[in-house]
Design an enzyme around this catalytic site. Structure first.
Site, short mmCIF file in Angstrom:
data_model
loop_
_atom_site.label_atom_id
_atom_site.label_comp_id
_atom_site.label_asym_id
_atom_site.label_seq_id
_atom_site.Cartn_x
_atom_site.Cartn_y
_atom_site.Cartn_z
N ASP A 1 47.83 45.07 42.72
CA ASP A 1 48.27 44.57 41.41
C ASP A 1 47.60 45.33 40.28
O ASP A 1 46.52 45.92 40.43
CB ASP A 1 47.99 43.06 41.28
CG ASP A 1 46.51 42.71 41.44
OD1 ASP A 1 45.83 43.32 42.29
OD2 ASP A 1 46.03 41.81 40.72
N GLU B 1 43.94 40.72 42.89
CA GLU B 1 42.53 40.96 42.58
C GLU B 1 42.26 40.78 41.10
O GLU B 1 41.21 40.26 40.71
CB GLU B 1 42.13 42.37 43.03
CG GLU B 1 40.62 42.64 42.95
CD GLU B 1 40.14 43.11 41.58
OE1 GLU B 1 38.92 43.07 41.32
OE2 GLU B 1 40.99 43.51 40.75
#
Length: 426
Positions: free
Chosen positions: A94, A157
């Site tokens: 991400d 994350e």
């Protein structure tokens, strides 16, 4: 390192560039958690072609997981010819919002002056690409390696990792009996080993008031003014106290050697209207004001102390300020994490950096948390570091980039570490 492995990585330079560009062009924005499935499918095709067995794992029920934005992860494993240790490279897929101020297309992956530009280039798709190239070059050069290599691409994350590494750790994927060494290619510079990170405590504070007509504020109670008193206490008491503290953790950059706190957001009174609304605001005294605080703390600071410093200030205002009332909601808490310098993965990567770059590494700790926290606390796996290409200060900035030479050098370090950990000892 083995000269054939080094040459194999040099021969894959164009492949490394193309792989990084492909990853950048998949806009895995978080929030909301866009294109997680697409990037996992891309990695599945890539790694399956090179002999890895892959698993696609959705983190059902984790924060943000929905049918529209499912939290997909991938773990790929390549077994050696006989038993041995498993080395796991973990990268999050991400990326954060783009933000303003770009002069390059954030998802164009353009090359300029030896750098690839785009959101997520250094944080951390360049590191992911480098780990893949390192593993592929190592396997091609040493098909008779022992043990196993794992590569994972994980979700979320940037928002805490609960739909990614935390979920996988809960499912046993980082059990020390299954995985022995973990390298997370976060952008801490190619000649540094990151041993861990500071702690974090996030909370929302709401001050309460009473709505009334804006022409007669004395008939109401302004929650924004109460929040101003909170911020004043922070400025005069908490911020100076935090700035005076120093840690023995090797945190970089220098400013992060002290405790810090950021005011992430502030909202008071009427909600902001949509851009297509051109009317005037109503005249009301705000009865609520909210801030979100992001408190980063040191290994020397107990979490209870971090909490109580804020609540003590708020309770002091409740006792001293007329009609002051508040509510504090804890959003998340993460303890500091540090790996010992004599841990096997630290010593191995240290020697690899010396072999590849001819210099001893710098040992650092990260100012912000990353997924080591879950591997440590949930997985109970202590033999974990962050090591990867890229400049930490470029993370989340406009015109983020990754140096191509840095990726090549880091790939060589990773491959040299694999040689040390997975080849038979003479």
């Amino acid at each position: 390192m083995n000269s054939k492995t080094s040459s194999a990585i040099e021969a894959k330079r164009d492949d490394l560039i193309a792989l990084t560009q492909d990853l950048i062009r998949i806009p895995t924005l978080n929030p909301p958690g866009q294109d997680y499935r697409a990037i996992c499918e891309y990695l599945d095709r890539r790694l399956s072609t090179h002999g890895f067995e892959t698993q696609m794992i959705r983190a059902f029920g984790t924060p943000g997981d929905s049918e529209k934005y499912p939290r997909w992860n991938i773990i790929a494993r390549r077994e050696g010819v006989r038993g041995g240790d498993c080395v796991h490279f973990n990268s999050h897929t991400d990326v954060v919002e783009v933000g303003a101020g770009w002069t390059f297309d954030p998802f164009g992956a353009e090359i300029s002056d030896g750098k690839i530009y785009g959101r997520g280039t250094c944080d951390m798709k360049g590191g992911l690409a480098a780990s893949i190239i390192a593993a592929e070059a190592f396997i091609e050069t040493h098909p008779d390696f022992e043990g196993a290599i794992e590569i994972s691409g994980t979700a979320d994350e940037e928002s805490g990792g609960y739909g990614g590494v935390a979920y996988l750790a809960e499912q046993g994927f980082f059990n020390p009996e299954k995985v022995q060494h973990v390298i997370i290619p976060e952008p801490l510079h190619k000649d540094r080993i990151c041993l861990g990170h500071r702690g974090g405590w996030w909370a929302e504070i709401e001050t309460k008031g009473e709505i009334a007509h804006g022409s007669m504020p004395f008939l109401g109670d302004c929650a924004v003014r109460h929040m101003g008193a909170v911020l004043n206490e922070f400025e005069n008491k908490l911020f100076p106290a935090m700035a005076a503290r120093r840690t023995d953790m090797p945190v970089v950059p220098e400013g992060a050697r002290s405790s810090t706190m950021n005011i992430n957001s502030i909202h008071g009174g009427q909600a902001e209207q949509a851009d297509d609304f051109d009317g005037l605001p109503a005249h009301c005294v705000p009865d609520s004001c909210r801030i979100v605080i992001d408190r980063r703390f040191l290994a020397e600071e107990p979490l209870d102390q971090v909490r109580s410093e804020v609540t003590d200030l708020l309770e002091g205002l409740r006792a001293s300020r007329l009609d002051f009332d508040y509510e504090l909601t804890e959003l998340n808490a993460v303890l500091p994490s540090m790996t010992d310098r004599d841990a096997p993965v630290v010593q191995t990567v240290s020697q690899a950096i010396q072999d590849v770059m001819g210099k001893a590494p710098e040992y650092v700790a990260s100012p912000g948390t990353y997924d080591q926290k879950h591997i440590d606390r949930i997985g109970k796996l202590k033999n974990c570091i962050a090591y990867g290409p890229g400049l930490l200060e470029l993370a989340h900035k406009p015109d983020e980039y990754i140096g191509i030479d840095d990726m090549v050098d880091s790939a060589k370090v990773m491959a040299a570490a694999l040689e040390s950990l997975l080849l038979p000892k003479a």
